[in-house]
Write an enzyme that holds these catalytic residues in place. Structure first.
Site, PDB file in Angstrom:
ATOM      1  N   GLY A 156       0.814  -1.208   0.000  1.00 19.96           N
ATOM      2  CA  GLY A 156       0.000   0.000   0.000  1.00 19.96           C
ATOM      3  C   GLY A 156       0.844   1.252   0.000  1.00 19.96           C
ATOM      4  O   GLY A 156       1.957   1.286  -0.540  1.00 19.96           O
ATOM      5  N   CYS A 157       0.343   2.285   0.654  1.00 23.92           N
ATOM      6  CA  CYS A 157       0.882   3.637   0.475  1.00 23.92           C
ATOM      7  C   CYS A 157       2.260   3.866   1.078  1.00 23.92           C
ATOM      8  O   CYS A 157       2.883   4.889   0.790  1.00 23.92           O
ATOM      9  CB  CYS A 157      -0.104   4.663   1.039  1.00 23.92           C
ATOM     10  SG  CYS A 157      -1.681   4.724   0.151  1.00 23.92           S
TER      11      CYS A 157
END
Length: 385
Positions: A156-157
């Protein structure tokens, strides 16, 4: 064994970015989204969504998934339809392709033959397959069959910080290594129609865009062949914030990637970020957070606003993060590398003395599921005009 290790820190030697051609204009997106999902009868929800889009500070985003794809796969617009197979069939092809485009730009800037690439790191939260996106990207680029690959799914981020951390370790512990690290996410994995009971979905539909970014990392740049450092990777760290479990998450289900984002995320990050800074910069003797340059993952406007307020940062510290958010949205793992690219380009265009907006030292932050924070201490290099 020290002769097998590089002397000096690893550096980012080149950066490349890529986006799909299809552009979504944020002002027009609420009408588009409710039309293509056949949800125009949900007028109150549409107005809520319009307000979310208006507050996002996003001007436009790039998106692989266009109206033609939705016509070919009409089940994708249903909120809970079993569409994982259809999504994965697209993404296992498109993620390596977009990643390859970013890699090709980084290799071109680097200016060296791709045969010198010794390692490939690839991260994506959009798809999962065997062999992975690393394998397919290496084949598309025509890299050596013996290139050493690392594939990381579902970060993810914070993934942009992770690939820099791992690339640094590889480059410094393998003399002569040149590491190609790429992040790519395509949000076709989470595009679904709206639901009154799922407001978190609307936030995801409003902020996420598609993008890929690649960097080449190596120690001991060979200036005789034109290698030039952009940023030195001085130190790295990763931590899980206290009392943050369940605040950011993504779950692969039959309907695709189900996204979780708690309203307390901006507060959690802003309340804990100074501890990360103190741990990273105390060895260097820095405690003035306005005396460094910032490369921050712009997960959303509220995160940037809260951190800026908590640390009493000058407005210009997040100008590059806000620009990338405005022009591309949140592209998950690649976003922070887009910010790095924007900073070095702006520093050159504005006549700054270093690649870091005229400052010597800087920090890169990635935030993502966990809630996990990646911290990278950077040192800029002088710009010779």
């Amino acid at each position: 064994m020290n002769h097998l290790r590089a002397e000096g820190p690893a550096s980012v030697l080149a950066i490349g970015t890529a986006n799909p051609e299809n552009i979504l204009i944020q002002d027009e997106f609420p009408d588009y989204y409710f039309r293509v999902t056949k949800s125009e009868h949900m007028t109150q929800l549409k107005e809520k969504f319009r307000k979310i889009c208006d507050k996002s500070m996003i001007r436009k985003r790039n998106c692989f998934l266009n109206e033609e794809h939705l016509k070919q796969n009409p089940r994708l617009v249903e909120h809970e339809m079993q569409t994982l197979d259809a999504r994965q069939d697209m993404l296992v092809v498109e993620v390596p392709k977009l990643g390859k485009d970013a890699c090709a730009k980084a290799i071109k800037e680097w200016g060296q033959p791709k045969s010198k690439i010794t390692h490939l790191i690839f991260t994506s939260a959009s798809t999962t397959d065997m062999p992975g996106a690393d394998y397919h990207c290496a084949k598309l680029l025509g890299l050596s069959p013996s290139v050493k690959r690392v594939m990381m799914y579902q970060l993810g981020c914070y993934g942009g910080g992770t690939v820099l951390r791992i690339a640094k370790d590889i480059a410094e512990n393998n003399k002569g290594a040149r590491v190609l690290a790429v992040c790519c996410d395509i949000m076709a994995c989470l595009f679904r129609g709206p639901s009154d009971s799922d407001l978190e979905l609307l936030v995801g539909q409003a902020i996420f865009g598609d993008g890929a970014a690649a960097v080449i990392v190596g120690a001991e740049p060979d200036e005789s062949v034109g290698e030039r450092p952009i940023f030195e990777l001085v130190s790295t760290g990763q931590t899980i914030l206290p009392n943050s479990e369940g605040t950011i998450g993504g779950h692969i289900r039959e309907a695709g990637l189900i996204f979780d984002l708690h309203k307390d995320v901006p507060m959690l990050i802003s309340n804990n970020i100074e501890k990360c800074l103190i741990e990273a910069f105390t060895p260097i003797g820095i405690s003035d957070w306005n005396s460094i340059f910032w490369i921050t993952h712009p997960g959303g406007k509220a995160i940037l606003d809260k951190v800026e307020e908590k640390l009493h940062l000058k407005k210009e510290k997040f100008v590059d993060s806000r620009h990338v958010l405005s022009e591309h949205g949140n592209m998950s793992s690649s976003t922070v590398l887009f910010v790095m690219d924007e900073l070095r380009k702006r520093s050159l265009e504005e006549g700054k003395s270093t690649t870091g907006d005229g400052f010597e030292w800087g920090v890169l932050f990635g935030f993502g599921p966990g809630l996990t924070v990646e911290t990278v201490v950077l040192r800029s290099v002088p710009i010779n005009y």
